[in-house]
Design a protein around this motif. Sequence first.
Motif, PDB file in Angstrom:
ATOM      1  N   GLU A 259       0.831  -1.209   0.000  1.00 58.94           N
ATOM      2  CA  GLU A 259       0.000   0.000   0.000  1.00 58.94           C
ATOM      3  C   GLU A 259       0.864   1.257   0.000  1.00 58.94           C
ATOM      4  O   GLU A 259       0.453   2.303  -0.485  1.00 58.94           O
ATOM      5  CB  GLU A 259      -0.898   0.022   1.252  1.00 58.94           C
ATOM      6  CG  GLU A 259      -2.134  -0.856   1.105  1.00 58.94           C
ATOM      7  CD  GLU A 259      -2.875  -1.023   2.430  1.00 58.94           C
ATOM      8  OE1 GLU A 259      -2.640  -0.211   3.350  1.00 58.94           O
ATOM      9  OE2 GLU A 259      -3.652  -1.985   2.524  1.00 58.94           O
ATOM     10  N   VAL A 260       2.066   1.151   0.561  1.00 59.51           N
ATOM     11  CA  VAL A 260       2.886   2.361   0.736  1.00 59.51           C
ATOM     12  C   VAL A 260       4.248   2.313   0.043  1.00 59.51           C
ATOM     13  O   VAL A 260       4.981   3.293   0.047  1.00 59.51           O
ATOM     14  CB  VAL A 260       3.094   2.660   2.244  1.00 59.51           C
ATOM     15  CG1 VAL A 260       1.827   3.196   2.860  1.00 59.51           C
ATOM     16  CG2 VAL A 260       3.575   1.432   2.998  1.00 59.51           C
ATOM     17  N   ALA A 261       4.598   1.185  -0.550  1.00 55.94           N
ATOM     18  CA  ALA A 261       5.933   1.097  -1.181  1.00 55.94           C
ATOM     19  C   ALA A 261       5.930   0.035  -2.269  1.00 55.94           C
ATOM     20  O   ALA A 261       5.049  -0.830  -2.304  1.00 55.94           O
ATOM     21  CB  ALA A 261       6.982   0.758  -0.126  1.00 55.94           C
ATOM     22  N   ASP A 262       6.924   0.104  -3.144  1.00 55.45           N
ATOM     23  CA  ASP A 262       7.157  -0.993  -4.092  1.00 55.45           C
ATOM     24  C   ASP A 262       8.055  -2.001  -3.365  1.00 55.45           C
ATOM     25  O   ASP A 262       9.129  -1.636  -2.888  1.00 55.45           O
ATOM     26  CB  ASP A 262       7.876  -0.479  -5.341  1.00 55.45           C
ATOM     27  CG  ASP A 262       6.992   0.502  -6.107  1.00 55.45           C
ATOM     28  OD1 ASP A 262       5.752   0.458  -5.920  1.00 55.45           O
ATOM     29  OD2 ASP A 262       7.526   1.322  -6.871  1.00 55.45           O
ATOM     30  N   VAL A 263       7.591  -3.223  -3.287  1.00 53.53           N
ATOM     31  CA  VAL A 263       8.302  -4.221  -2.480  1.00 53.53           C
ATOM     32  C   VAL A 263       9.024  -5.211  -3.389  1.00 53.53           C
ATOM     33  O   VAL A 263       8.422  -5.792  -4.302  1.00 53.53           O
ATOM     34  CB  VAL A 263       7.316  -4.966  -1.551  1.00 53.53           C
ATOM     35  CG1 VAL A 263       8.055  -5.986  -0.698  1.00 53.53           C
ATOM     36  CG2 VAL A 263       6.572  -3.977  -0.671  1.00 53.53           C
ATOM     37  N   VAL A 264      10.311  -5.377  -3.123  1.00 55.56           N
ATOM     38  CA  VAL A 264      11.160  -6.225  -3.973  1.00 55.56           C
ATOM     39  C   VAL A 264      11.955  -7.169  -3.070  1.00 55.56           C
ATOM     40  O   VAL A 264      12.455  -6.748  -2.024  1.00 55.56           O
ATOM     41  CB  VAL A 264      12.144  -5.335  -4.778  1.00 55.56           C
ATOM     42  CG1 VAL A 264      13.165  -6.178  -5.530  1.00 55.56           C
ATOM     43  CG2 VAL A 264      11.389  -4.427  -5.730  1.00 55.56           C
ATOM     44  N   THR A 265      12.048  -8.429  -3.472  1.00 54.84           N
ATOM     45  CA  THR A 265      12.877  -9.373  -2.715  1.00 54.84           C
ATOM     46  C   THR A 265      13.761 -10.163  -3.673  1.00 54.84           C
ATOM     47  O   THR A 265      13.509 -10.232  -4.874  1.00 54.84           O
ATOM     48  CB  THR A 265      12.008 -10.386  -1.923  1.00 54.84           C
ATOM     49  OG1 THR A 265      11.158 -11.066  -2.838  1.00 54.84           O
ATOM     50  CG2 THR A 265      11.186  -9.719  -0.860  1.00 54.84           C
ATOM     51  N   THR A 266      14.761 -10.799  -3.099  1.00 52.36           N
ATOM     52  CA  THR A 266      15.528 -11.783  -3.867  1.00 52.36           C
ATOM     53  C   THR A 266      14.688 -13.071  -3.919  1.00 52.36           C
ATOM     54  O   THR A 266      13.731 -13.228  -3.150  1.00 52.36           O
ATOM     55  CB  THR A 266      16.879 -12.118  -3.198  1.00 52.36           C
ATOM     56  OG1 THR A 266      16.626 -12.942  -2.061  1.00 52.36           O
ATOM     57  CG2 THR A 266      17.631 -10.870  -2.777  1.00 52.36           C
ATOM     58  N   ALA A 267      15.095 -13.982  -4.763  1.00 53.24           N
ATOM     59  CA  ALA A 267      14.348 -15.247  -4.900  1.00 53.24           C
ATOM     60  C   ALA A 267      14.699 -16.248  -3.801  1.00 53.24           C
ATOM     61  O   ALA A 267      14.440 -17.441  -3.948  1.00 53.24           O
ATOM     62  CB  ALA A 267      14.604 -15.845  -6.274  1.00 53.24           C
ATOM     63  N   CYS A 268      15.249 -15.773  -2.685  1.00 54.61           N
ATOM     64  CA  CYS A 268      15.594 -16.685  -1.579  1.00 54.61           C
ATOM     65  C   CYS A 268      14.371 -17.424  -1.064  1.00 54.61           C
ATOM     66  O   CYS A 268      14.442 -18.589  -0.728  1.00 54.61           O
ATOM     67  CB  CYS A 268      16.212 -15.897  -0.427  1.00 54.61           C
ATOM     68  SG  CYS A 268      17.928 -15.522  -0.701  1.00 54.61           S
ATOM     69  N   ILE A 269      13.256 -16.718  -0.941  1.00 53.98           N
ATOM     70  CA  ILE A 269      12.000 -17.340  -0.519  1.00 53.98           C
ATOM     71  C   ILE A 269      11.001 -17.095  -1.645  1.00 53.98           C
ATOM     72  O   ILE A 269      10.759 -15.938  -2.006  1.00 53.98           O
ATOM     73  CB  ILE A 269      11.494 -16.722   0.810  1.00 53.98           C
ATOM     74  CG1 ILE A 269      12.492 -17.040   1.932  1.00 53.98           C
ATOM     75  CG2 ILE A 269      10.095 -17.239   1.148  1.00 53.98           C
ATOM     76  CD1 ILE A 269      12.136 -16.470   3.278  1.00 53.98           C
TER      77      ILE A 269
END
Length: 298
Positions: A259-269
Amino acid sequence: MLLFNPDSDPALAAQLNRLLNAQAGALEQRRFPDGESYLRVHSDCQDQDCVILCNLFHPDDRILRLLFLADTLRDCGARSVGLITPYLAYMRQDKRFKPGECVSSRPFARLLSGAFDYLVTVDPHLHRYHSLDELYDLRSRVVQAAPLIAQWIQERIPSPLLIGPDSESEQWVSHVAELAGAPFQVLQKERRGDYDVSISLPDLDEAAGRTPVLVDDIISSGHTMLETLRHLQTAGLPRAVAIGVHGIFAGDAYNRLTEVADVVTTACIPHLSNQIDIAAPLADAVRELLQAHHADPS
Ligand code: R5P
Protein backbone atom coordinates in the motif's frame (compact mmCIF):
# COMPACT_ATOMS: atom_id res chain seq x y z
CA MET A 1 24.85 -34.98 -8.90
CA LEU A 2 21.31 -35.55 -7.64
CA LEU A 3 19.31 -32.58 -6.39
CA PHE A 4 16.34 -33.25 -4.11
CA ASN A 5 13.71 -30.61 -3.50
CA PRO A 6 11.39 -31.93 -0.78
CA ASP A 7 9.65 -28.64 -0.16
CA SER A 8 9.19 -27.76 -3.75
CA ASP A 9 10.65 -24.52 -5.01
CA PRO A 10 10.40 -25.74 -8.63
CA ALA A 11 11.71 -22.54 -10.21
CA LEU A 12 14.93 -22.43 -8.18
CA ALA A 13 15.36 -26.22 -8.34
CA ALA A 14 15.15 -26.15 -12.16
CA GLN A 15 17.73 -23.35 -12.35
CA LEU A 16 20.09 -25.19 -10.00
CA ASN A 17 19.68 -28.48 -11.87
CA ARG A 18 20.72 -26.73 -15.06
CA LEU A 19 23.62 -24.78 -13.55
CA LEU A 20 24.97 -27.79 -11.63
CA ASN A 21 24.26 -30.25 -14.39
CA ALA A 22 22.34 -32.23 -11.75
CA GLN A 23 19.45 -34.62 -12.07
CA ALA A 24 16.26 -34.09 -10.11
CA GLY A 25 16.19 -36.67 -7.31
CA ALA A 26 12.99 -38.72 -7.24
CA LEU A 27 11.23 -38.60 -3.92
CA GLU A 28 7.96 -39.95 -2.59
CA GLN A 29 6.58 -38.26 0.48
CA ARG A 30 3.26 -38.32 2.26
CA ARG A 31 1.77 -38.30 5.73
CA PHE A 32 0.60 -41.37 7.57
CA PRO A 33 -2.92 -41.04 9.01
CA ASP A 34 -1.37 -40.22 12.40
CA GLY A 35 0.52 -37.26 10.93
CA GLU A 36 3.96 -38.88 10.83
CA SER A 37 6.04 -38.53 7.65
CA TYR A 38 6.59 -41.24 5.06
CA LEU A 39 9.61 -40.75 2.84
CA ARG A 40 11.03 -42.91 0.08
CA VAL A 41 13.95 -42.11 -2.23
CA HIS A 42 13.42 -43.60 -5.68
CA SER A 43 16.72 -42.44 -7.24
CA ASP A 44 19.80 -44.64 -6.99
CA CYS A 45 22.06 -42.70 -4.62
CA GLN A 46 24.94 -45.15 -4.42
CA ASP A 47 28.20 -43.15 -4.71
CA GLN A 48 26.29 -40.05 -5.87
CA ASP A 49 26.82 -36.50 -4.72
CA CYS A 50 23.42 -35.58 -3.33
CA VAL A 51 22.30 -32.07 -2.48
CA ILE A 52 18.99 -31.04 -0.94
CA LEU A 53 17.36 -27.71 -1.74
CA CYS A 54 15.19 -27.14 1.31
CA ASN A 55 14.32 -23.63 2.20
CA LEU A 56 14.06 -23.29 5.95
CA PHE A 57 11.46 -20.56 6.27
CA HIS A 58 8.65 -21.89 8.51
CA PRO A 59 11.35 -24.29 9.69
CA ASP A 60 9.32 -26.25 12.22
CA ASP A 61 7.16 -27.65 9.39
CA ARG A 62 10.20 -28.83 7.41
CA ILE A 63 13.13 -29.70 9.59
CA LEU A 64 12.15 -33.24 10.53
CA ARG A 65 11.55 -34.39 6.96
CA LEU A 66 14.79 -32.69 5.92
CA LEU A 67 16.76 -34.61 8.56
CA PHE A 68 15.00 -37.87 7.60
CA LEU A 69 15.88 -37.29 3.95
CA ALA A 70 19.56 -36.52 4.67
CA ASP A 71 19.79 -39.66 6.80
CA THR A 72 18.12 -41.80 4.11
CA LEU A 73 20.44 -40.52 1.38
CA ARG A 74 23.48 -41.46 3.46
CA ASP A 75 21.96 -44.82 4.28
CA CYS A 76 21.40 -45.43 0.56
CA GLY A 77 25.12 -44.91 -0.13
CA ALA A 78 25.39 -41.22 -1.10
CA ARG A 79 28.97 -40.05 -1.54
CA SER A 80 28.15 -36.63 -0.10
CA VAL A 81 25.03 -34.91 1.23
CA GLY A 82 24.86 -31.11 1.04
CA LEU A 83 22.19 -28.58 1.93
CA ILE A 84 21.13 -25.48 0.03
CA THR A 85 18.88 -23.36 2.20
CA PRO A 86 18.68 -19.82 0.82
CA TYR A 87 17.04 -18.73 4.09
CA LEU A 88 18.69 -20.06 7.24
CA ALA A 89 16.21 -20.05 10.10
CA TYR A 90 16.66 -19.41 13.82
CA MET A 91 19.62 -17.10 13.33
CA ARG A 92 17.87 -14.26 15.16
CA GLN A 93 17.67 -16.28 18.41
CA ASP A 94 21.33 -15.60 19.14
CA LYS A 95 21.13 -14.55 22.79
CA ARG A 96 19.30 -15.40 26.00
CA PHE A 97 17.36 -12.21 26.64
CA LYS A 98 15.39 -13.61 29.60
CA PRO A 99 16.35 -16.41 32.00
CA GLY A 100 15.48 -19.85 30.69
CA GLU A 101 15.00 -18.82 27.06
CA CYS A 102 16.18 -21.27 24.41
CA VAL A 103 19.02 -19.83 22.34
CA SER A 104 17.60 -21.82 19.45
CA SER A 105 20.29 -20.86 16.94
CA ARG A 106 22.61 -23.30 18.74
CA PRO A 107 20.59 -26.55 18.86
CA PHE A 108 19.34 -25.82 15.34
CA ALA A 109 22.95 -25.50 14.13
CA ARG A 110 23.87 -28.76 15.87
CA LEU A 111 21.04 -30.60 14.10
CA LEU A 112 22.09 -29.41 10.65
CA SER A 113 25.82 -29.82 11.32
CA GLY A 114 25.26 -33.45 12.29
CA ALA A 115 23.28 -34.23 9.15
CA PHE A 116 25.17 -32.57 6.30
CA ASP A 117 28.65 -32.37 4.78
CA TYR A 118 28.19 -28.77 3.73
CA LEU A 119 25.69 -25.94 3.75
CA VAL A 120 25.07 -23.03 1.37
CA THR A 121 22.89 -20.10 2.32
CA VAL A 122 22.31 -16.44 1.48
CA ASP A 123 23.00 -13.65 3.99
CA PRO A 124 22.15 -15.37 7.26
CA HIS A 125 21.27 -13.00 10.10
CA LEU A 126 24.76 -12.67 11.56
CA HIS A 127 24.44 -10.18 14.38
CA ARG A 128 26.00 -11.41 17.60
CA TYR A 129 27.70 -14.23 15.71
CA HIS A 130 30.20 -12.91 13.18
CA SER A 131 30.46 -16.03 11.06
CA LEU A 132 28.59 -19.31 10.63
CA ASP A 133 31.76 -21.07 11.80
CA GLU A 134 31.07 -19.78 15.34
CA LEU A 135 27.89 -21.81 15.32
CA TYR A 136 28.00 -24.50 12.64
CA ASP A 137 30.38 -27.42 12.62
CA LEU A 138 30.42 -28.14 8.88
CA ARG A 139 31.74 -26.52 5.71
CA SER A 140 29.56 -23.56 4.78
CA ARG A 141 29.42 -20.76 2.24
CA VAL A 142 27.47 -17.55 2.55
CA VAL A 143 26.29 -16.05 -0.72
CA GLN A 144 26.06 -12.28 -0.46
CA ALA A 145 23.01 -10.64 -1.94
CA ALA A 146 24.57 -7.15 -1.90
CA PRO A 147 26.10 -7.27 -5.42
CA LEU A 148 22.79 -8.54 -6.85
CA ILE A 149 20.75 -5.90 -5.03
CA ALA A 150 23.20 -3.15 -6.02
CA GLN A 151 22.94 -4.16 -9.67
CA TRP A 152 19.12 -4.20 -9.48
CA ILE A 153 19.14 -0.67 -8.02
CA GLN A 154 21.67 0.67 -10.52
CA GLU A 155 19.64 -0.61 -13.46
CA ARG A 156 16.31 0.85 -12.25
CA ILE A 157 16.66 3.76 -9.82
CA PRO A 158 18.54 6.81 -11.12
CA SER A 159 19.07 8.66 -7.83
CA PRO A 160 18.55 6.45 -4.79
CA LEU A 161 19.01 7.18 -1.10
CA LEU A 162 19.58 3.87 0.68
CA ILE A 163 18.13 3.49 4.16
CA GLY A 164 18.83 0.72 6.67
CA PRO A 165 16.07 0.64 9.31
CA ASP A 166 18.26 -0.53 12.20
CA SER A 167 21.88 -0.96 13.22
CA GLU A 168 21.81 -4.66 12.28
CA SER A 169 21.04 -3.71 8.68
CA GLU A 170 24.16 -1.58 8.39
CA GLN A 171 26.28 -4.48 7.12
CA TRP A 172 23.93 -4.98 4.16
CA VAL A 173 22.95 -1.40 3.39
CA SER A 174 26.52 -0.07 3.54
CA HIS A 175 27.75 -2.82 1.22
CA VAL A 176 24.91 -2.26 -1.28
CA ALA A 177 25.49 1.51 -1.14
CA GLU A 178 29.21 1.14 -1.82
CA LEU A 179 28.59 -1.13 -4.81
CA ALA A 180 25.76 1.03 -6.17
CA GLY A 181 27.68 4.28 -5.58
CA ALA A 182 24.77 5.72 -3.59
CA PRO A 183 24.50 7.55 -0.25
CA PHE A 184 23.06 5.67 2.72
CA GLN A 185 21.68 6.22 6.21
CA VAL A 186 21.20 3.79 9.07
CA LEU A 187 18.35 4.42 11.52
CA GLN A 188 17.90 3.15 15.06
CA LYS A 189 15.24 0.66 16.07
CA GLU A 190 13.72 -0.15 19.41
CA ARG A 191 11.78 -3.42 19.47
CA ARG A 192 9.37 -3.88 22.35
CA GLY A 193 7.53 -6.90 20.96
CA ASP A 194 6.98 -8.98 17.81
CA TYR A 195 4.71 -6.29 16.32
CA ASP A 196 5.83 -3.30 18.32
CA VAL A 197 8.84 -1.38 17.00
CA SER A 198 9.82 2.24 16.75
CA ILE A 199 12.36 3.64 14.32
CA SER A 200 14.32 6.90 14.56
CA LEU A 201 13.71 9.72 12.09
CA PRO A 202 15.79 9.79 8.89
CA ASP A 203 17.90 12.82 7.91
CA LEU A 204 15.54 14.42 5.40
CA ASP A 205 18.00 16.97 3.95
CA GLU A 206 19.89 14.18 2.22
CA ALA A 207 16.66 12.81 0.75
CA ALA A 208 15.85 15.80 -1.50
CA GLY A 209 15.44 14.73 -5.12
CA ARG A 210 16.16 11.08 -4.35
CA THR A 211 14.09 7.88 -4.26
CA PRO A 212 14.20 6.30 -0.79
CA VAL A 213 15.29 2.65 -1.01
CA LEU A 214 15.00 0.65 2.20
CA VAL A 215 17.26 -2.37 2.49
CA ASP A 216 16.99 -5.06 5.19
CA ASP A 217 17.86 -8.74 5.40
CA ILE A 218 14.50 -10.07 6.63
CA ILE A 219 10.94 -8.84 6.23
CA SER A 220 8.84 -10.86 8.66
CA SER A 221 5.93 -9.04 10.34
CA GLY A 222 6.86 -6.08 8.13
CA HIS A 223 6.70 -3.68 11.06
CA THR A 224 10.34 -2.61 10.80
CA MET A 225 9.77 -1.55 7.18
CA LEU A 226 6.29 -0.12 7.87
CA GLU A 227 7.48 2.12 10.70
CA THR A 228 10.33 3.43 8.53
CA LEU A 229 7.98 4.00 5.60
CA ARG A 230 5.60 5.89 7.89
CA HIS A 231 8.33 8.47 8.60
CA LEU A 232 9.08 8.85 4.89
CA GLN A 233 5.40 9.32 4.04
CA THR A 234 4.88 11.86 6.81
CA ALA A 235 7.83 13.84 5.44
CA GLY A 236 6.21 13.84 1.97
CA LEU A 237 8.99 11.87 0.27
CA PRO A 238 8.26 10.07 -3.00
CA ARG A 239 6.98 6.45 -2.90
CA ALA A 240 9.81 4.29 -1.58
CA VAL A 241 11.20 0.96 -2.69
CA ALA A 242 11.51 -1.63 0.11
CA ILE A 243 14.04 -4.37 -0.62
CA GLY A 244 14.36 -7.47 1.53
CA VAL A 245 16.83 -10.30 1.01
CA HIS A 246 14.40 -12.75 2.64
CA GLY A 247 10.71 -11.92 2.26
CA ILE A 248 8.88 -14.03 4.83
CA PHE A 249 5.81 -11.73 4.96
CA ALA A 250 4.00 -13.10 8.00
CA GLY A 251 0.24 -12.51 8.03
CA ASP A 252 -0.85 -9.52 5.93
CA ALA A 253 2.64 -7.93 5.89
CA TYR A 254 2.97 -7.95 2.11
CA ASN A 255 -0.40 -6.27 1.47
CA ARG A 256 0.25 -3.61 4.07
CA LEU A 257 3.67 -2.88 2.63
CA THR A 258 2.54 -2.66 -0.99
CA GLU A 259 0.00 0.00 0.00
CA VAL A 260 2.89 2.36 0.74
CA ALA A 261 5.93 1.10 -1.18
CA ASP A 262 7.16 -0.99 -4.09
CA VAL A 263 8.30 -4.22 -2.48
CA VAL A 264 11.16 -6.22 -3.97
CA THR A 265 12.88 -9.37 -2.71
CA THR A 266 15.53 -11.78 -3.87
CA ALA A 267 14.35 -15.25 -4.90
CA CYS A 268 15.59 -16.68 -1.58
CA ILE A 269 12.00 -17.34 -0.52
CA PRO A 270 9.58 -17.95 -3.41
CA HIS A 271 7.12 -15.04 -3.53
CA LEU A 272 5.53 -12.76 -6.10
CA SER A 273 7.84 -9.93 -4.95
CA ASN A 274 10.91 -11.88 -6.19
CA GLN A 275 12.84 -9.79 -8.69
CA ILE A 276 16.46 -10.63 -7.88
CA ASP A 277 17.84 -13.97 -9.01
CA ILE A 278 20.21 -15.92 -6.73
CA ALA A 279 20.68 -19.24 -8.53
CA ALA A 280 24.08 -18.60 -10.14
CA PRO A 281 26.01 -17.69 -6.95
CA LEU A 282 24.31 -20.56 -5.09
CA ALA A 283 25.49 -23.01 -7.76
CA ASP A 284 29.04 -21.58 -7.64
CA ALA A 285 29.11 -22.06 -3.86
CA VAL A 286 27.91 -25.68 -4.14
CA ARG A 287 30.63 -26.47 -6.71
CA GLU A 288 33.29 -24.92 -4.49
CA LEU A 289 32.18 -26.79 -1.36
CA LEU A 290 31.86 -30.09 -3.16
CA GLN A 291 35.39 -29.74 -4.47
CA ALA A 292 36.65 -29.01 -0.95
CA HIS A 293 34.70 -31.99 0.42
CA HIS A 294 36.17 -34.37 -2.15
CA ALA A 295 39.68 -33.06 -1.44
CA ASP A 296 39.17 -33.60 2.31
CA PRO A 297 36.02 -35.55 3.24
CA SER A 298 36.82 -35.54 7.00
C1 R5P B 1 16.29 -7.87 12.58
O1 R5P B 1 16.98 -7.04 13.08
C2 R5P B 1 16.19 -8.00 11.11
O2 R5P B 1 17.28 -7.42 10.48
C3 R5P B 1 14.90 -7.39 10.56
O3 R5P B 1 14.93 -6.00 10.73
C4 R5P B 1 13.72 -7.95 11.27
O4 R5P B 1 13.82 -9.33 11.34
C5 R5P B 1 12.44 -7.55 10.58
O5 R5P B 1 11.38 -8.11 11.29
P1 R5P B 1 9.90 -7.54 11.14
O6 R5P B 1 9.56 -7.53 9.68
O7 R5P B 1 9.07 -8.52 11.92
O8 R5P B 1 9.88 -6.18 11.75
